[in-house]
Design a protein around this motif. Structure first.
Motif, PDB file in Angstrom:
ATOM      1  N   ASN A  54       0.567  -1.242   0.335  1.00  0.00           N
ATOM      2  CA  ASN A  54       0.042   0.181  -0.231  1.00  0.00           C
ATOM      3  C   ASN A  54       0.837   1.243  -0.076  1.00  0.00           C
ATOM      4  OD1 ASN A  54       0.917   1.141   2.826  1.00  0.00           O
ATOM      5  ND2 ASN A  54      -0.246  -0.961   3.434  1.00  0.00           N
ATOM      6  N   LEU A 111      -7.330   4.029 -10.788  1.00  0.00           N
ATOM      7  CA  LEU A 111      -7.183   2.180  -9.746  1.00  0.00           C
ATOM      8  C   LEU A 111      -5.476   2.125 -10.115  1.00  0.00           C
ATOM      9  CD1 LEU A 111      -6.539   0.270  -8.537  1.00  0.00           C
ATOM     10  CD2 LEU A 111      -7.574  -1.373 -10.045  1.00  0.00           C
ATOM     11  N   ASN A 113      -1.565   3.010  -8.563  1.00  0.00           N
ATOM     12  CA  ASN A 113      -0.514   2.846  -7.805  1.00  0.00           C
ATOM     13  C   ASN A 113       0.152   3.851  -7.072  1.00  0.00           C
ATOM     14  OD1 ASN A 113      -1.409  -0.119  -7.346  1.00  0.00           O
ATOM     15  ND2 ASN A 113       0.188  -0.759  -8.013  1.00  0.00           N
ATOM     16  N   PHE A 136      -8.657   4.134  -6.571  1.00  0.00           N
ATOM     17  CA  PHE A 136      -8.475   3.286  -5.494  1.00  0.00           C
ATOM     18  C   PHE A 136      -6.852   3.035  -6.024  1.00  0.00           C
ATOM     19  CE2 PHE A 136     -12.662   2.270  -6.881  1.00  0.00           C
ATOM     20  CZ  PHE A 136     -13.203   2.235  -5.560  1.00  0.00           C
ATOM     21  N   GLY A 137      -6.289   2.222  -4.795  1.00  0.00           N
ATOM     22  CA  GLY A 137      -4.534   2.125  -5.154  1.00  0.00           C
ATOM     23  C   GLY A 137      -3.881   3.053  -3.862  1.00  0.00           C
ATOM     24  N   GLU A 139      -4.746   2.732  -0.644  1.00  0.00           N
ATOM     25  CA  GLU A 139      -4.730   1.654   0.949  1.00  0.00           C
ATOM     26  C   GLU A 139      -4.513   0.177   0.437  1.00  0.00           C
ATOM     27  OE1 GLU A 139      -8.956   1.323  -1.310  1.00  0.00           O
ATOM     28  OE2 GLU A 139      -7.032   2.611  -0.699  1.00  0.00           O
ATOM     29  N   LEU A 140      -4.128  -0.044  -0.647  1.00  0.00           N
ATOM     30  CA  LEU A 140      -4.133  -1.305  -1.011  1.00  0.00           C
ATOM     31  C   LEU A 140      -3.672  -1.431  -2.459  1.00  0.00           C
ATOM     32  CD1 LEU A 140      -4.025  -4.293  -0.038  1.00  0.00           C
ATOM     33  CD2 LEU A 140      -5.729  -4.776  -1.464  1.00  0.00           C
ATOM     34  N   LYS A 142      -2.344  -2.202  -6.704  1.00  0.00           N
ATOM     35  CA  LYS A 142      -2.319  -3.676  -7.938  1.00  0.00           C
ATOM     36  C   LYS A 142      -0.985  -4.327  -7.928  1.00  0.00           C
ATOM     37  CE  LYS A 142      -2.540  -0.969 -10.818  1.00  0.00           C
ATOM     38  NZ  LYS A 142      -3.273   0.121 -12.348  1.00  0.00           N
ATOM     39  N   ASN A 144      -3.020  -6.991  -5.266  1.00  0.00           N
ATOM     40  CA  ASN A 144      -3.693  -8.042  -5.217  1.00  0.00           C
ATOM     41  C   ASN A 144      -5.099  -7.742  -5.408  1.00  0.00           C
ATOM     42  OD1 ASN A 144      -6.015  -7.701  -2.768  1.00  0.00           O
ATOM     43  ND2 ASN A 144      -3.797  -8.051  -1.216  1.00  0.00           N
ATOM     44  N   ASP A 146      -8.228  -8.006  -4.137  1.00  0.00           N
ATOM     45  CA  ASP A 146      -9.107  -7.593  -3.956  1.00  0.00           C
ATOM     46  C   ASP A 146      -9.510  -5.631  -4.045  1.00  0.00           C
ATOM     47  OD1 ASP A 146      -9.950  -9.379  -2.157  1.00  0.00           O
ATOM     48  OD2 ASP A 146      -8.797  -7.709  -0.135  1.00  0.00           O
ATOM     49  N   ILE A 147      -8.825  -5.151  -4.440  1.00  0.00           N
ATOM     50  CA  ILE A 147      -8.583  -3.781  -5.007  1.00  0.00           C
ATOM     51  C   ILE A 147      -9.797  -3.945  -6.773  1.00  0.00           C
ATOM     52  CG2 ILE A 147      -6.349  -3.777  -6.340  1.00  0.00           C
ATOM     53  CD1 ILE A 147      -8.397  -1.355  -4.122  1.00  0.00           C
ATOM     54  N   LYS A 150     -12.723  -4.257  -5.685  1.00  0.00           N
ATOM     55  CA  LYS A 150     -12.909  -2.903  -5.060  1.00  0.00           C
ATOM     56  C   LYS A 150     -13.609  -1.816  -5.876  1.00  0.00           C
ATOM     57  CE  LYS A 150     -12.215   0.046  -0.542  1.00  0.00           C
ATOM     58  NZ  LYS A 150     -11.211  -0.198   0.461  1.00  0.00           N
TER      59      LYS A 150
END
Length: 214
Positions: A54, A111, A113, A136-137, A139-140, A142, A144, A146-147, A150
């Protein structure tokens, strides 16, 4: 029916930029500029994700402290993000037009990182940040699984398309999670997979192309 488009940022929405200038400017403002530190900075950027899953400020600052051999604080990130704000293409008119058209029919999210605030600052500079509902990207990251799910939000993976320039992070992993994909071949790679939907740039993405994927 496709409901949501999930975009990567660097190499996809933002292409053809040079990170050396904002790195040099950051180091100069911190009074630690030299060629060795520029190389160490670049190496830290490319290796951070090998050590963390993360992006959080504490870990990021600590990692760069170790790489540069000097103490840093939050001011380091504030300066770097400020310098990165203008690390975007000079002419994004066609891209903006494309994103505006797509936003009229689909939900657009990011999304990517990296830190949300920095990426949105750069897209705001290009005049398109407001068109993306979520990012996104941070808190968690790629790859992963789950992301990816999400990033689909309330939609099924099959109702979403991941659009990116990394064959593994953006395409293979998205497909593994049931998400449709468009590969943005911004680096002009040789692509042998005939089943892959490929465009040279985001500007080539149209309603017709998206609907043909579903």
């Amino acid at each position: 029916m496709i409901k949501r488009l999930i975009f990567d940022v660097d190499g996809t929405l933002i292409t053809g930029v040079n990170f050396i200038k904002p790195i040099e400017a950051t180091l100069k403002r911190l009074n630690i500029y030299n060629e060795s530190n520029v190389k160490s900075f670049l190496r830290a950027i490319s290796t951070y994700e090998e050590n963390y899953n993360n992006y959080n400020k504490k870990d990021y600052i600590k990692y760069f402290e170790n790489s540069l051999g000097t103490e840093l604080d939050d001011m380091f990130l504030n300066i770097f993000f400020e310098e990165l704000r203008n690390c975007v293409p000079q002419d994004a008119k066609k891209l903006k037009e494309t994103i505006e058209v797509l936003a009229n029919k689909y939900e657009l999210v990011l999304l990517t990182n990296y830190f949300k605030c920095s990426q949105l600052n750069r897209l705001n500079t290009m005049g398109i940040g407001h068109l993306f509902l979520e990012c996104f990207g941070e808190e968690l990251i790629k790859p992963n699984n789950d992301i990816y799910l999400k990033a689909c939000g309330s939609y099924q993976p099959g109702e979403c398309i991941m659009i990116g320039d990394d064959l593994y992070l953006d395409i293979e992993k998205a497909k593994e999670n049931g998400i449709n994909t468009i590969f943005v071949n911004s680096k002009s790679l040789k692509v042998d997979n005939i089943d892959l939907c490929v465009v040279n740039s985001v500007e080539d993405i149209t309603y017709e192309l998206i609907e043909s994927i579903y």
